[in-house]
Scaffold this motif. Structure first.
Motif, PDB file in Angstrom:
ATOM      1  N   UNK A   1      31.985 108.889   0.997  1.00 28.10           N
ATOM      2  CA  UNK A   1      32.926 108.373   1.995  1.00 28.10           C
ATOM      3  C   UNK A   1      33.405 109.486   2.926  1.00 28.10           C
ATOM      4  N   UNK A   2      33.628 110.676   2.383  1.00 23.55           N
ATOM      5  CA  UNK A   2      34.053 111.809   3.214  1.00 23.55           C
ATOM      6  C   UNK A   2      32.971 112.154   4.234  1.00 23.55           C
ATOM      7  N   UNK A   3      31.723 112.218   3.799  1.00 18.55           N
ATOM      8  CA  UNK A   3      30.616 112.487   4.718  1.00 18.55           C
ATOM      9  C   UNK A   3      30.468 111.351   5.724  1.00 18.55           C
ATOM     10  N   UNK A   4      30.530 110.114   5.252  1.00 16.35           N
ATOM     11  CA  UNK A   4      30.340 108.957   6.130  1.00 16.35           C
ATOM     12  C   UNK A   4      31.426 108.845   7.189  1.00 16.35           C
ATOM     13  N   UNK A   5      32.617 109.358   6.884  1.00 16.31           N
ATOM     14  CA  UNK A   5      33.722 109.363   7.846  1.00 16.31           C
ATOM     15  C   UNK A   5      33.575 110.520   8.844  1.00 16.31           C
ATOM     16  N   UNK A   6      32.607 111.406   8.591  1.00 14.88           N
ATOM     17  CA  UNK A   6      32.382 112.601   9.417  1.00 14.88           C
ATOM     18  C   UNK A   6      33.668 113.422   9.513  1.00 14.88           C
ATOM     19  N   UNK A   7      34.334 113.558   8.366  1.00 19.36           N
ATOM     20  CA  UNK A   7      35.617 114.261   8.263  1.00 19.36           C
ATOM     21  C   UNK A   7      35.368 115.632   7.632  1.00 19.36           C
ATOM     22  N   UNK A   8      35.291 116.654   8.462  1.00 21.18           N
ATOM     23  CA  UNK A   8      34.990 118.007   7.981  1.00 21.18           C
ATOM     24  C   UNK A   8      35.997 118.453   6.926  1.00 21.18           C
ATOM     25  N   UNK A   9      37.277 118.197   7.147  1.00 27.72           N
ATOM     26  CA  UNK A   9      38.303 118.609   6.173  1.00 27.72           C
ATOM     27  C   UNK A   9      38.115 117.905   4.832  1.00 27.72           C
ATOM     28  N   UNK A  10      37.794 116.611   4.870  1.00 34.42           N
ATOM     29  CA  UNK A  10      37.596 115.867   3.624  1.00 34.42           C
ATOM     30  C   UNK A  10      36.362 116.371   2.878  1.00 34.42           C
ATOM     31  N   UNK A  11      35.292 116.639   3.606  1.00 37.03           N
ATOM     32  CA  UNK A  11      34.068 117.137   2.958  1.00 37.03           C
ATOM     33  C   UNK A  11      34.313 118.518   2.356  1.00 37.03           C
ATOM     34  N   UNK A  12      34.872 119.424   3.141  1.00 39.15           N
ATOM     35  CA  UNK A  12      35.068 120.793   2.644  1.00 39.15           C
ATOM     36  C   UNK A  12      36.153 120.855   1.570  1.00 39.15           C
TER      37      UNK A  12
END
Length: 92
Positions: free
Chosen positions: A42-53
């Protein structure tokens, strides 16, 4: 590992300890790992750099299938940013 098997949880099949009582199936490690994978995707799919990292510790390393390795928060953030910019339709 030899005691892991596939069990049916409603309409889904999951890995679970084969000795797990029927009432507790779907509430163990396998379900937890599926939840973690869903949140990561979901973090990747949202393209949310902060969530992914946010999934990585400060000194973490990320090794790509290509063999490239990124170590530390800044390098991982740069890699994630490049991936999301370079693949705007990226999704899991």
């Amino acid at each position: 590992m030899a005691e892991l098997g596939i069990v049916r949880c409603g309409a889904q099949a999951r890995y679970q300890h084969v000795g797990t009582d029927e009432r507790h199936r779907g509430c163990g490690l396998a379900s937890h790992l599926l939840g973690v994978a869903a949140q990561w995707a979901a973090a990747w799919n949202a393209h949310d750099v902060d969530a992914v990292t946010g999934w990585y510790a400060a000194g973490a390393s990320h090794r790509m299938a290509s063999g490239n390795t990124y170590t530390g928060s800044a390098a991982i953030r740069d890699m994630v940013t490049r991936a999301l910019v370079g693949y705007p339709d990226l999704g899991f």
